[in-house]
Design an enzyme around this catalytic site. Structure first.
Site, PDB file in Angstrom:
ATOM      1  N   GLU A  16       0.880  -1.163   0.000  1.00 48.94           N
ATOM      2  CA  GLU A  16       0.000   0.000   0.000  1.00 48.94           C
ATOM      3  C   GLU A  16       0.918   1.213   0.000  1.00 48.94           C
ATOM      4  O   GLU A  16       1.685   1.423   0.930  1.00 48.94           O
ATOM      5  CB  GLU A  16      -0.840  -0.057   1.282  1.00 48.94           C
ATOM      6  CG  GLU A  16      -2.071   0.775   1.275  1.00 48.94           C
ATOM      7  CD  GLU A  16      -2.761   0.686   2.638  1.00 48.94           C
ATOM      8  OE1 GLU A  16      -2.920  -0.425   3.180  1.00 48.94           O
ATOM      9  OE2 GLU A  16      -3.103   1.741   3.159  1.00 48.94           O
ATOM     10  N   ASP A  52      -4.892  10.867   9.553  1.00 48.91           N
ATOM     11  CA  ASP A  52      -3.650  10.224   9.967  1.00 48.91           C
ATOM     12  C   ASP A  52      -3.091  10.788  11.257  1.00 48.91           C
ATOM     13  O   ASP A  52      -3.217  11.975  11.547  1.00 48.91           O
ATOM     14  CB  ASP A  52      -2.608  10.348   8.847  1.00 48.91           C
ATOM     15  CG  ASP A  52      -2.890   9.384   7.714  1.00 48.91           C
ATOM     16  OD1 ASP A  52      -2.878   8.170   7.981  1.00 48.91           O
ATOM     17  OD2 ASP A  52      -3.167   9.843   6.583  1.00 48.91           O
TER      18      ASP A  52
END
Lengths: 410, 263
Positions: free
Chosen positions: B42, B53
């Site tokens: 990924e 995040d």
């Protein structure tokens, strides 16, 4: 325009889109929550008791309706430089007289009532200059809810009085150090907090942006500005204004003023963005210098590079220093119903001083941008025409910034 | 069979490893992950405003952007990876704005040319599928959707409509790299998801150690590890590959053997 809608006042559609703008671009964790918020907001809108409570607080706590004021000496001053027969009358909607000194409180009152209705027990908000943070901390104190305000570390340093105000009101102020440590970074951090605390936390967004239904509900709460102004103007002068003017960062005070007039075809509207050091240098004019993109839950005009990375804005006014704009403004620009322009830091600073001396009103640097645009427009309009601008905040918070720019040591 | 489907059809759970493109020597770092046993890569597209995040990936994005990483660089990293590893599935993860900046068709074509198998777009809700979904599906690129603890059964069909590749279960309502969810909650939710989809279900957010990964792999089809790798890149810089490979090896051994141990 080939295909004008029947009304400019029935946006957004049921998915929260204003034309191609708006929408719900959020992480999946938040999606059920924004859908829930939408359901709750629809129910609240249909509940007369909610409206009653909102109106009552606006009247007795915020101090509404705010006055409509004919700025006679400013009008005269602008006529001195205008061609013969020119120089429109300038009127102000005095939202700087609200409790906490700006229009922000209108929205905070509405949103905290929604939060309570949804059973949420903790409030978070982002703030740039600190005005929305102060307004949020204020309503949290009023209703006894704990409140965390995210504020860029750069803004914390340059807006100390507002940081102290928030703390006096019982809020926790969290300095955000990521990115350039200003408003958009504060919003990122608020979203990160929200995603981790969805079960008990309500996010009071300060402007008419973010995922649907925020742009709609913030607009609705702020539309009290335009509804009052429309009625006051008709009562006082028997007519509607020819031109509405308002400053735009995210655009909540502007959409609040404009929206109730959008279907009055004879009323022109002008939104004023912050051109900072100039549109060819660093600025915060998303419509004039940006392109459509996706950030903070909605599709709208953004300051960004060719790869879609968000660029830092600049304005002397911390409240306008945001790289995006509410999606309804993006749509109103595209359909051509509202015109948008931009004025520089220097033009705003000149207008700030002009209003101080002609009217005895120290405006915030945000509405100083609107006043700067009026300086140009008034002289192009005949004397019997009327300009109505939103004086959306008072300038106490800005005197340090202005002093610094004028080279005055305090 | 597509590369992604193949990765989940080996009779054992898959290890999915995340790194931010342009943070350090990405090619060498990715090779180390593959050598360590990663089944799916990924690759994060750095973004100025990574709202979902935590600190580790925020810092990686800042490092990558400060190093001048552009969309063209990300695509070049993907293209080169595909040339070196023809069979390893490669998924691009990021935020919607850099993905739609030049238009959905441009992006889908560019990903096809680069040999990318799937896309995870954090803030592109299923409700806004029209921005990217049709263009990707037309090119046979999987649009990998996220389900979370807040995605209830009533909402799940909306998430699954148009979804491809695998279903990414975000095990904590929160940001990347923070605390791990209770195993009981993960197991219950993975079972719930698998009742509504035939797609493999991979679990991520807060997974750092082989023990954690093994526990998840007993109930899920895949385990995603991100922040732990990104932190190694931040800490070790040019020396990161050895550390990445060691962590990937430990994780992949644990994940691949998770069900045998309990058989």
């Amino acid at each position: 325009m080939s295909s004008q809608p029947n009304s400019f006042r029935n946006q957004p559609d049921e998915c929260g889109h204003f034309g191609q703008f708006g929408g719900r671009y959020v992480a999946e964790t938040l999606m059920p929550l924004v859908l829930d918020l939408e359901r709750e907001y629809r129910a609240a809108k249909a509940d007369p008791r909610f409206q009653e409570q909102f109106d009552d607080l606006l009247e007795h706590y915020v101090g509404r309706p705010s006055p409509l004021y004919f700025a006679e000496r400013l009008t005269d001053a602008l006529r001195m430089d205008a061609p013969e027969g020119m120089g429109a009358e300038v009127w102000f909607k005095r939202d700087e007289l609200n409790h906490t000194g700006a229009h922000k409180i209108n929205n905070c009152v509405g949103q905290i009532l929604l939060a309570i209705r949804m059973g949420k027990t903790r409030i978070i908000a982002e703030t740039g200059a600190g005005q929305h943070g102060v307004a949020t901390a204020t309503v949290c104190a009023r209703f006894g809810l704990p409140c965390t305000i995210f504020m860029g570390a750069t803004d914390v340093a340059r807006q100390q009085p507002n940081v102290f105000r928030m703390k006096l009101l019982g809020a926790e102020v969290v300095p955000v150090t990521s990115g350039a440590a200003t408003l958009k970074d504060a919003m990122n951090e608020a979203l990160r907090d929200w995603v981790a605390n969805v079960h008990d936390t309500f996010y009071i967004i300060g402007t008419a942006a973010g995922p649907h239904p925020y742009p709609e509900l913030v607009r609705d709460f702020q539309s009290v500005i335009g509804r009052e102004a429309r009625e006051q103007m008709l009562r006082r002068t028997g007519r509607l204004p020819d031109l509405l003017v308002a400053a735009i960062g995210g655009g909540s005070n502007a959409i609040g003023l404009f929206h109730p007039f959008l279907d009055d075809a004879e009323v022109e509207m002008l939104g004023v963005e912050a051109a900072g050091y100039g549109l060819d240098a660093k600025h915060a004019a998303s419509l004039a210098g940006g392109a459509p993109g996706i950030l903070h839950g909605n599709k709208t005009y953004l300051l960004q590079d060719e790869d879609g990375q968000i660029t830092e804005g600049h304005s002397i006014s911390a409240g306008l220093d945001y790289p995006g704009i509410g999606p309804e403004h993006a749509w109103l620009k595209e359909v051509g119903r509202v015109k948008y322009t931009a004025v520089t830091d220097q033009e705003a600073l000149d207008a700030f001083q002009l209003l101080c001396r002609t009217e005895g009103i120290i405006p915030a640097l945000e509405p100083a941008h609107a006043i700067a645009a009026i300086v140009y427009r008034a002289r192009e309009m005949p004397r019997d025409q009327v300009i109505l601008a939103n004086l959306c905040g008072r300038g106490d918070k800005d005197i340090f910034t202005v002093a610094e720019r004028l080279g005055v040591r305090m | 069979m597509t590369r992604l489907a193949d990765a989940f059809a080996r009779g054992r759970p898959a290890l999915i490893c995340f790194l931010t493109a342009g943070d350090g020597d990405t090619a060498a770092n990715l090779d180390a992950l593959v050598a360590g046993g990663a089944d799916v890569i990924e690759l994060g597209m750095p973004f100025t405003d990574p709202m979902a995040d935590g600190p580790a990936i925020q810092a990686a994005d800042i490092r990558a952007l400060a190093a001048g990483t552009s969309t063209a660089d990300v695509l070049a990293i993907a293209t080169a990876f595909r040339a070196r590893h023809p069979a390893v599935p490669l998924v691009l993860m990021g935020y919607a704005n850099p993905m739609v900046r030049r238009g959905p068709d441009w992006f889908a074509n560019a990903l096809t040319d680069a040999g990318v198998d799937g896309v995870i777009s954090v803030d592109l809700a299923p409700e806004e599928d029209a921005d990217l979904g049709p263009a990707l599906r037309d090119q046979g690129i999987a649009l990998i959707r996220l389900a979370t603890p807040t995605t209830d059964d009533a909402r799940l069909p909306a998430v699954l409509a148009g979804a491809g590749g695998f279903l990414y279960y975000v095990s904590v309502a929160g940001i990347t790299g923070k605390q791990q969810a209770a195993m009981a909650s993960i197991e219950e939710n993975v079972m719930r998801l698998k009742q509504q989809t035939d797609l493999p279900v991979a679990v991520g957010f807060g997974v750092r150690t082989p023990d954690q990964a093994a526990a998840i792999a007993r109930v899920a089809d895949g385990v995603v590890v991100g922040s732990a790798f990104v932190e190694l890149v931040g800490e070790h810089g040019a020396a990161a590959p050895a550390h990445l490979q060691a962590l990937a090896a430990g994780l992949s051994a644990a994940v691949h053997a998770a069900r045998e141990a309990h058989a």
